[in-house]
Scaffold this motif. Structure first.
Motif, mmCIF file in Angstrom:
data_model
loop_
_atom_site.group_PDB
_atom_site.id
_atom_site.type_symbol
_atom_site.label_atom_id
_atom_site.label_comp_id
_atom_site.label_asym_id
_atom_site.label_seq_id
_atom_site.Cartn_x
_atom_site.Cartn_y
_atom_site.Cartn_z
ATOM 1 N N ARG A 64 -30.717 -14.878 -34.972
ATOM 2 C CA ARG A 64 -30.450 -13.966 -33.854
ATOM 3 C C ARG A 64 -29.386 -12.926 -34.221
ATOM 4 N N GLU A 65 -28.694 -13.132 -35.337
ATOM 5 C CA GLU A 65 -27.754 -12.100 -35.804
ATOM 6 C C GLU A 65 -28.222 -11.435 -37.097
ATOM 7 N N ASN A 66 -28.994 -12.163 -37.904
ATOM 8 C CA ASN A 66 -29.593 -11.608 -39.139
ATOM 9 C C ASN A 66 -31.018 -12.165 -39.174
ATOM 10 N N PRO A 67 -32.016 -11.356 -38.847
ATOM 11 C CA PRO A 67 -33.346 -11.897 -38.502
ATOM 12 C C PRO A 67 -34.192 -12.391 -39.664
ATOM 13 N N TYR A 68 -33.690 -12.322 -40.877
ATOM 14 C CA TYR A 68 -34.534 -12.674 -42.021
ATOM 15 C C TYR A 68 -34.504 -14.177 -42.314
ATOM 16 N N ALA A 69 -35.662 -14.689 -42.713
ATOM 17 C CA ALA A 69 -35.780 -16.105 -43.050
ATOM 18 C C ALA A 69 -36.752 -16.273 -44.209
ATOM 19 N N ALA A 70 -36.481 -17.259 -45.053
ATOM 20 C CA ALA A 70 -37.397 -17.646 -46.127
ATOM 21 C C ALA A 70 -37.891 -19.052 -45.812
ATOM 22 N N VAL A 71 -39.202 -19.234 -45.846
ATOM 23 C CA VAL A 71 -39.798 -20.518 -45.470
ATOM 24 C C VAL A 71 -40.753 -20.959 -46.562
ATOM 25 N N GLN A 72 -40.724 -22.257 -46.867
ATOM 26 C CA GLN A 72 -41.749 -22.801 -47.761
ATOM 27 C C GLN A 72 -42.525 -23.874 -47.022
ATOM 28 N N ARG A 91 -37.616 -26.521 -27.409
ATOM 29 C CA ARG A 91 -36.858 -25.633 -26.525
ATOM 30 C C ARG A 91 -37.445 -24.234 -26.521
ATOM 31 N N GLY A 92 -38.084 -23.880 -27.620
ATOM 32 C CA GLY A 92 -38.660 -22.545 -27.678
ATOM 33 C C GLY A 92 -39.597 -22.412 -28.855
ATOM 34 N N ALA A 93 -40.489 -21.440 -28.746
ATOM 35 C CA ALA A 93 -41.357 -21.068 -29.866
ATOM 36 C C ALA A 93 -40.812 -19.754 -30.403
ATOM 37 N N ASP A 94 -40.159 -19.833 -31.561
ATOM 38 C CA ASP A 94 -39.553 -18.633 -32.146
ATOM 39 C C ASP A 94 -40.601 -17.902 -32.984
ATOM 40 N N VAL A 95 -40.927 -16.691 -32.572
ATOM 41 C CA VAL A 95 -41.995 -15.924 -33.219
ATOM 42 C C VAL A 95 -41.387 -15.005 -34.281
ATOM 43 N N TYR A 96 -41.984 -15.055 -35.464
ATOM 44 C CA TYR A 96 -41.522 -14.255 -36.605
ATOM 45 C C TYR A 96 -42.659 -13.368 -37.112
ATOM 46 N N GLU A 97 -42.307 -12.157 -37.519
ATOM 47 C CA GLU A 97 -43.242 -11.303 -38.244
ATOM 48 C C GLU A 97 -43.266 -11.751 -39.707
ATOM 49 N N VAL A 98 -44.458 -11.819 -40.281
ATOM 50 C CA VAL A 98 -44.592 -12.174 -41.687
ATOM 51 C C VAL A 98 -44.437 -10.898 -42.523
ATOM 52 N N LEU A 99 -43.361 -10.833 -43.285
ATOM 53 C CA LEU A 99 -43.122 -9.668 -44.146
ATOM 54 C C LEU A 99 -43.837 -9.808 -45.480
ATOM 55 N N ALA A 100 -43.931 -11.042 -45.955
ATOM 56 C CA ALA A 100 -44.625 -11.315 -47.217
ATOM 57 C C ALA A 100 -45.027 -12.780 -47.232
ATOM 58 N N VAL A 101 -46.144 -13.073 -47.873
ATOM 59 C CA VAL A 101 -46.565 -14.460 -48.077
ATOM 60 C C VAL A 101 -47.216 -14.546 -49.448
ATOM 61 N N ARG A 102 -46.884 -15.607 -50.200
ATOM 62 C CA ARG A 102 -47.449 -15.748 -51.535
ATOM 63 C C ARG A 102 -47.506 -17.223 -51.904
ATOM 64 N N LYS A 103 -48.467 -17.524 -52.735
ATOM 65 C CA LYS A 103 -48.588 -18.888 -53.253
ATOM 66 C C LYS A 103 -47.593 -19.044 -54.387
ATOM 67 N N ALA A 104 -46.735 -20.040 -54.279
ATOM 68 C CA ALA A 104 -45.686 -20.207 -55.291
ATOM 69 C C ALA A 104 -46.290 -20.678 -56.607
ATOM 70 N N PRO A 105 -45.891 -20.070 -57.717
ATOM 71 C CA PRO A 105 -46.414 -20.497 -59.029
ATOM 72 C C PRO A 105 -45.634 -21.684 -59.561
ATOM 73 N N TRP A 106 -45.452 -22.686 -58.719
ATOM 74 C CA TRP A 106 -44.566 -23.791 -59.053
ATOM 75 C C TRP A 106 -45.323 -25.030 -59.531
ATOM 76 N N ARG A 107 -46.674 -24.992 -59.411
ATOM 77 C CA ARG A 107 -47.444 -26.196 -59.722
ATOM 78 C C ARG A 107 -48.554 -25.870 -60.703
ATOM 79 N N ARG A 108 -48.903 -26.883 -61.495
ATOM 80 C CA ARG A 108 -50.084 -26.726 -62.337
ATOM 81 C C ARG A 108 -51.297 -26.751 -61.416
ATOM 82 N N THR A 109 -52.254 -25.875 -61.692
ATOM 83 C CA THR A 109 -53.430 -25.838 -60.805
ATOM 84 C C THR A 109 -54.668 -26.295 -61.556
#
Lengths: 140, 169
Positions: free
Chosen positions: A65-73, A122-140
């Motif tokens: 609510r003071e700095n709206p950016y978030a990183a989520v995995q 208590r609430g559903a906090d709605v976020y705009e998706v600025l970027a989404v990517r598949k992490a290259p962290w696993r062998r596929t």
């Protein structure tokens, strides 16, 4: 202000938004201190928005609510791929169809994880998706 | 009983907790206050030095190393996937270096324990490749001094400082 070129969530990420595996969110206070925690739900809203469950009056809630950016995995429970989201907090909903959907889902998650007495939406906090990517962290 | 960790007192209970089967996540932020996250492959708590060393696969190091070079601020969560008991440790980086053989031995023990846990105890049993397919080498060890610890177990005490007792003298 809307993002100039809205991101569209790929179909491949949808299983990761079912709440089967808890997600991680990192935010940052205006004083520069990062904060990392677990979030029960990352819920699909539309092609470029997701909603996160707001269950407690936490540092995460204050930060966005003071700095709206978030990183989520999030983790896709089907193939265990990891997806990284860059998000920007937009608004919170405390009633209506989105809130009701997330409330019902949170009850199911709480029941399955033995947290029925603890989890309360208590609430559903709605976020705009600025970027989404598949992490290259696993062998596929 | 408590141990002296840097400028705070950290209970043996927390050190033991950190060395158990936990899920770890790293948080850092850029000069523009943009946060970033990664999945940590185990930690080592050095009570005598008051530091935590975390093991981060190089494939996950971007943008964290640049963020840490800018400001050195670390947020680390540790969660027991079974009980949801959780802590967040915040602090400041003291060293970043390639993981040593000793680091990798600790990390591999952690990874084996985590795979065993998910095989046997998770709500939905998960196959070994859930953990085993994470790319872990090469690896970087990030050591930070713990300055704050918070309870993050879901519930009314979430967010409260833990054992934040200034060292006398």
């Amino acid at each position: 202000m809307p993002h100039a070129d809205p991101v569209t969530l790929p179909a491949e990420v949808m299983p990761a938004l079912q709440g089967a595996i808890p997600a991680t969110i990192v935010t940052c206070a205006l004083d520069g201190e990062p904060n990392a925690t677990t979030v029960s739900q990352v819920h699909y809203v539309d092609r470029n928005h997701v909603a996160l469950s707001f269950q407690f009056f936490s540092k995460t809630i204050r930060n966005v609510r003071e700095n709206p950016y978030a990183a989520v995995q999030v983790i896709n429970p089907v193939d265990f791929s990891v997806w990284l989201f860059d998000l920007r907090y937009d608004h919170s909903e405390t009633e209506g169809p989105l809130f009701d959907d997330m409330d019902m889902k949170l009850e199911a998650i709480a029941s399955m994880t033995g947290m029925s007495d603890v989890f309360k939406l208590r609430g559903a906090d709605v976020y705009e998706v600025l970027a989404v990517r598949k992490a290259p962290w696993r062998r596929t | 009983m408590t141990s002296k960790i840097g400028e705070i007192m950290l209970s043996e209970d927390i050190v033991e907790f950190l060395h158990g089967v936990r899920v770890f996540a790293l948080g850092t932020r850029s000069p523009a206050l943009r946060p970033a996250t990664a999945r940590v492959m185990g930690v080592f708590a050095n009570a005598a030095k008051g530091q935590i060393s975390l093991f981060l696969p190089n494939v996950q190091c971007d943008p964290h190393l640049a963020n840490l070079a800018d400001n050195g601020l670390v947020a680390l969560t540790a969660e027991d996937p079974r009980s949801h008991r959780s802590y967040q440790l915040k602090g400041s980086v003291v060293e970043i270096r390639p993981s040593t053989d000793a680091d990798i031995a600790i990390r591999d023990v952690y990874r084996d324990k985590l795979m065993s846990y998910f095989r046997q105890h998770s709500f939905v049993p998960l196959p070994d490749h859930f953990i085993g397919d994470y790319i872990v080498d090469p690896s970087t060890t990030i050591t930070f001094r713990v300055l704050k610890i918070f309870n993050q177990t879901p519930g009314p005490n979430a967010g409260r400082p833990v054992d934040f007792i200034p060292v006398e003298g």
